[in-house]
Scaffold this motif. Structure first.
Motif, PDB file in Angstrom:
ATOM      1  N   MET A   1       0.840  -1.211   0.000  1.00 44.48           N
ATOM      2  CA  MET A   1       0.000   0.000   0.000  1.00 44.48           C
ATOM      3  C   MET A   1       0.869   1.254   0.000  1.00 44.48           C
ATOM      4  O   MET A   1       0.599   2.232  -0.715  1.00 44.48           O
ATOM      5  N   GLU A   2       1.917   1.215   0.821  1.00 41.52           N
ATOM      6  CA  GLU A   2       2.773   2.383   0.993  1.00 41.52           C
ATOM      7  C   GLU A   2       3.508   2.747  -0.285  1.00 41.52           C
ATOM      8  O   GLU A   2       3.841   3.916  -0.502  1.00 41.52           O
ATOM      9  N   SER A   3       3.761   1.754  -1.151  1.00 39.07           N
ATOM     10  CA  SER A   3       4.472   2.028  -2.397  1.00 39.07           C
ATOM     11  C   SER A   3       3.655   2.885  -3.357  1.00 39.07           C
ATOM     12  O   SER A   3       4.191   3.422  -4.323  1.00 39.07           O
ATOM     13  N   PHE A   4       2.334   3.018  -3.111  1.00 39.78           N
ATOM     14  CA  PHE A   4       1.473   3.844  -3.957  1.00 39.78           C
ATOM     15  C   PHE A   4       1.114   5.172  -3.288  1.00 39.78           C
ATOM     16  O   PHE A   4       0.229   5.872  -3.763  1.00 39.78           O
ATOM     17  N   LEU A   5       1.802   5.480  -2.195  1.00 39.18           N
ATOM     18  CA  LEU A   5       1.536   6.720  -1.481  1.00 39.18           C
ATOM     19  C   LEU A   5       2.790   7.583  -1.466  1.00 39.18           C
ATOM     20  O   LEU A   5       3.913   7.065  -1.444  1.00 39.18           O
ATOM     21  N   PRO A   6       2.632   8.910  -1.492  1.00 38.97           N
ATOM     22  CA  PRO A   6       3.822   9.783  -1.430  1.00 38.97           C
ATOM     23  C   PRO A   6       4.523   9.631  -0.092  1.00 38.97           C
ATOM     24  O   PRO A   6       3.883   9.445   0.941  1.00 38.97           O
ATOM     25  N   LYS A   7       5.825   9.691  -0.134  1.00 34.21           N
ATOM     26  CA  LYS A   7       6.594   9.576   1.105  1.00 34.21           C
ATOM     27  C   LYS A   7       7.878  10.380   0.973  1.00 34.21           C
ATOM     28  O   LYS A   7       8.280  10.763  -0.122  1.00 34.21           O
ATOM     29  N   LYS A   8       8.501  10.605   2.111  1.00 31.80           N
ATOM     30  CA  LYS A   8       9.753  11.354   2.115  1.00 31.80           C
ATOM     31  C   LYS A   8      10.837  10.558   1.399  1.00 31.80           C
ATOM     32  O   LYS A   8      10.870   9.330   1.455  1.00 31.80           O
ATOM     33  N   ASN A   9      11.712  11.278   0.731  1.00 31.12           N
ATOM     34  CA  ASN A   9      12.812  10.642   0.019  1.00 31.12           C
ATOM     35  C   ASN A   9      13.803  10.102   1.032  1.00 31.12           C
ATOM     36  O   ASN A   9      14.557  10.841   1.652  1.00 31.12           O
TER      37      ASN A   9
ATOM     38  N   LEU B   1      18.904  14.976  -6.059  1.00 30.79           N
ATOM     39  CA  LEU B   1      17.642  15.644  -6.390  1.00 30.79           C
ATOM     40  C   LEU B   1      17.128  16.560  -5.293  1.00 30.79           C
ATOM     41  O   LEU B   1      16.224  17.358  -5.545  1.00 30.79           O
ATOM     42  N   GLY B   2      17.675  16.434  -4.076  1.00 30.12           N
ATOM     43  CA  GLY B   2      17.082  17.135  -2.955  1.00 30.12           C
ATOM     44  C   GLY B   2      15.945  16.318  -2.374  1.00 30.12           C
ATOM     45  O   GLY B   2      15.700  15.174  -2.763  1.00 30.12           O
ATOM     46  N   ASN B   3      15.207  16.906  -1.465  1.00 29.02           N
ATOM     47  CA  ASN B   3      14.111  16.193  -0.789  1.00 29.02           C
ATOM     48  C   ASN B   3      12.852  16.237  -1.656  1.00 29.02           C
ATOM     49  O   ASN B   3      11.856  16.891  -1.340  1.00 29.02           O
ATOM     50  N   VAL B   4      12.910  15.527  -2.787  1.00 33.04           N
ATOM     51  CA  VAL B   4      11.803  15.492  -3.749  1.00 33.04           C
ATOM     52  C   VAL B   4      11.121  14.134  -3.675  1.00 33.04           C
ATOM     53  O   VAL B   4      11.793  13.099  -3.617  1.00 33.04           O
ATOM     54  N   ASP B   5       9.794  14.149  -3.695  1.00 33.49           N
ATOM     55  CA  ASP B   5       9.046  12.897  -3.702  1.00 33.49           C
ATOM     56  C   ASP B   5       9.108  12.286  -5.103  1.00 33.49           C
ATOM     57  O   ASP B   5       8.708  12.906  -6.086  1.00 33.49           O
ATOM     58  N   VAL B   6       9.645  11.068  -5.195  1.00 31.55           N
ATOM     59  CA  VAL B   6       9.795  10.404  -6.495  1.00 31.55           C
ATOM     60  C   VAL B   6       8.847   9.215  -6.632  1.00 31.55           C
ATOM     61  O   VAL B   6       9.042   8.351  -7.478  1.00 31.55           O
ATOM     62  N   THR B   7       7.794   9.169  -5.801  1.00 35.42           N
ATOM     63  CA  THR B   7       6.851   8.062  -5.844  1.00 35.42           C
ATOM     64  C   THR B   7       5.963   8.169  -7.075  1.00 35.42           C
ATOM     65  O   THR B   7       5.372   9.218  -7.341  1.00 35.42           O
ATOM     66  N   LEU B   8       5.888   7.080  -7.835  1.00 35.04           N
ATOM     67  CA  LEU B   8       4.964   6.994  -8.967  1.00 35.04           C
ATOM     68  C   LEU B   8       3.668   6.367  -8.446  1.00 35.04           C
ATOM     69  O   LEU B   8       3.689   5.274  -7.874  1.00 35.04           O
ATOM     70  N   LEU B   9       2.547   7.049  -8.650  1.00 30.34           N
ATOM     71  CA  LEU B   9       1.320   6.722  -7.928  1.00 30.34           C
ATOM     72  C   LEU B   9       0.389   5.763  -8.654  1.00 30.34           C
ATOM     73  O   LEU B   9      -0.726   5.534  -8.210  1.00 30.34           O
ATOM     74  N   SER B  10       0.808   5.176  -9.763  1.00 27.22           N
ATOM     75  CA  SER B  10      -0.036   4.187 -10.440  1.00 27.22           C
ATOM     76  C   SER B  10       0.820   3.027 -10.916  1.00 27.22           C
ATOM     77  O   SER B  10       2.017   3.189 -11.178  1.00 27.22           O
ATOM     78  N   LYS B  11       0.206   1.842 -11.041  1.00 27.36           N
ATOM     79  CA  LYS B  11       0.929   0.674 -11.521  1.00 27.36           C
ATOM     80  C   LYS B  11       1.439   0.886 -12.928  1.00 27.36           C
ATOM     81  O   LYS B  11       2.535   0.447 -13.270  1.00 27.36           O
ATOM     82  N   GLN B  12       0.631   1.563 -13.755  1.00 26.86           N
ATOM     83  CA  GLN B  12       1.042   1.811 -15.139  1.00 26.86           C
ATOM     84  C   GLN B  12       2.308   2.659 -15.200  1.00 26.86           C
ATOM     85  O   GLN B  12       3.219   2.380 -15.977  1.00 26.86           O
ATOM     86  N   SER B  13       2.370   3.694 -14.341  1.00 29.77           N
ATOM     87  CA  SER B  13       3.550   4.566 -14.318  1.00 29.77           C
ATOM     88  C   SER B  13       4.784   3.807 -13.842  1.00 29.77           C
ATOM     89  O   SER B  13       5.881   3.954 -14.393  1.00 29.77           O
ATOM     90  N   LYS B  14       4.614   2.979 -12.816  1.00 33.58           N
ATOM     91  CA  LYS B  14       5.737   2.200 -12.299  1.00 33.58           C
ATOM     92  C   LYS B  14       6.260   1.231 -13.359  1.00 33.58           C
ATOM     93  O   LYS B  14       7.474   1.134 -13.583  1.00 33.58           O
ATOM     94  N   LEU B  15       5.346   0.503 -14.016  1.00 33.19           N
ATOM     95  CA  LEU B  15       5.761  -0.457 -15.034  1.00 33.19           C
ATOM     96  C   LEU B  15       6.396   0.236 -16.228  1.00 33.19           C
ATOM     97  O   LEU B  15       7.378  -0.262 -16.788  1.00 33.19           O
ATOM     98  N   ALA B  16       5.832   1.389 -16.627  1.00 37.65           N
ATOM     99  CA  ALA B  16       6.395   2.130 -17.759  1.00 37.65           C
ATOM    100  C   ALA B  16       7.812   2.600 -17.441  1.00 37.65           C
ATOM    101  O   ALA B  16       8.712   2.512 -18.295  1.00 37.65           O
ATOM    102  N   TYR B  17       8.035   3.081 -16.221  1.00 35.05           N
ATOM    103  CA  TYR B  17       9.373   3.539 -15.842  1.00 35.05           C
ATOM    104  C   TYR B  17      10.348   2.373 -15.771  1.00 35.05           C
ATOM    105  O   TYR B  17      11.505   2.480 -16.187  1.00 35.05           O
TER     106      TYR B  17
END
Length: 340
Positions: free
Chosen positions: A93-101, A110-126
């Motif tokens: 569940m947590e892998s689909f939620l924004p979190k601290k870097n 990159l600095g303290n930027v959230d790099v979480t991809l919030l959909s399965k499609q985005s994760k698979l595409a990346y």
């Protein structure tokens, strides 16, 4: 009113209507986005509370287990299994939620930027884009190594190869850190391996032209060609194996190809082991050659000793990691045969 002007006014009115509709759609989007942010905060808070309470639960179960009967012990075992399952679900569940870097390398670059991809499609595409990038880069390094080794003896082209190696390993470590932040399960050594390789390539880039460099040049270029060739083989065959295992539900969607041997490769990819071990022992051979070169009285370049240590670290990490995986798989196979 002229006919041409009336047509233009009609188009203008249509355009204004579409503009009003766009504004309304954007307003709805901002409202939904705010709702999503509130839901994300609520989920993050609930996950944190659930994880804390689930981690406290085993201590309570241990107290109850002392005077429990056989039937009660079974219930406690079931609860323990449920706790482990729920903790893994919370991590998913947590892998689909924004979190601290949480990765120092990403924070540094990159600095303290959230790099979480919030959909399965985005994760698979990346993930797919990462695999294509790595394969294309490996092919380019293979061709450039071949050109430097066989066709051209020019220090500037050697420097270009070393620079490309530095850039490629730094880029791969950055992309892998983003994938790990999004739930990809990359073993620790294979990430460290890229850091050491980037350091090695950087040292090779600064090595000045001279008799020591010329003595090691052909050996290094031949090694670079072989490593690129083996990595191409691994990318090709590991991608097919991962696709099959994901279809069977035996591997995670974000599992990646690596420059080594992992447990999931045991079925179908053991034929790669001789190629992999030869690459490991070539790293040891490079290290020993450089240590021998560093002991020569007129050797003044610090790069010789530094490269020797880098190659030794790569050999030890790669070799012992691969041997540990093979040993574990053989041990598991022996235990299954004993049960039968």
């Amino acid at each position: 009113m002229p006919q041409g002007l009336s047509l233009h006014l009609e188009e203008w009115n249509q355009l204004q209507g579409e503009y009003q509709q766009l504004q309304e759609t954007h307003r709805l989007y901002l409202q939904k986005l705010e709702d999503i942010c509130q839901l994300q905060d609520k989920c993050c808070s609930s996950i944190s509370i659930q994880r804390r309470r689930l981690k406290e639960a085993p201590q309570l179960l241990d107290r109850c287990e002392a005077g429990s009967s056989g039937e009660d012990a079974k219930i406690l075992d079931q609860i323990t299994g449920t706790i482990k399952t729920q903790l893994s679900v919370l991590a998913e569940m947590e892998s689909f939620l924004p979190k601290k870097n949480g990765y120092w390398y990403l924070r540094l670059i990159l600095g303290n930027v959230d790099v979480t991809l919030l959909s399965k499609q985005s994760k698979l595409a990346y993930k797919e884009e990462y695999e294509k990038f790595k394969l294309c880069l490996t092919l380019l390094l293979l061709l450039l190594s071949l050109a430097c080794r066989v066709f051209v003896t020019y220090r500037l082209l050697d420097a270009l190869l070393s620079f490309l190696l530095v850039w490629s390993y730094c880029t791969l470590t950055l992309r892998e850190s983003i994938l790990v932040s999004n739930g990809s399960r990359i073993k620790g050594w294979w990430v460290v391996h890229h850091y050491i390789s980037a350091c090695l390539s950087g040292v090779m880039l600064t090595w000045p032209d001279g008799s020591r460099y010329e003595a090691f040049r052909n050996q290094f270029l031949a090694y670079s060609m072989y490593q690129s060739f083996v990595q191409c083989l691994q990318c090709y065959y590991q991608s097919g194996c991962l696709y099959r295992l994901r279809s069977l539900g035996e591997r995670h969607n974000l599992d990646l190809t690596v420059e080594g041997f992992q447990s999931w490769m045991w079925k179908g990819l053991t034929f790669l082991l001789p190629f992999i071990f030869l690459g490991h022992f070539w790293q040891l051979f490079n290290s020993l050659s450089l240590f021998r070169m560093a002991q020569e009285p007129d050797c003044k370049e610090w790069q010789v000793l530094m490269c020797a240590f880098c190659f030794l670290a790569l050999f030890m990490g790669n070799f012992f990691t691969t041997v540990a995986v093979v040993h574990q798989k053989l041990k598991n196979g022996t235990q299954r045969l004993k049960r039968l």
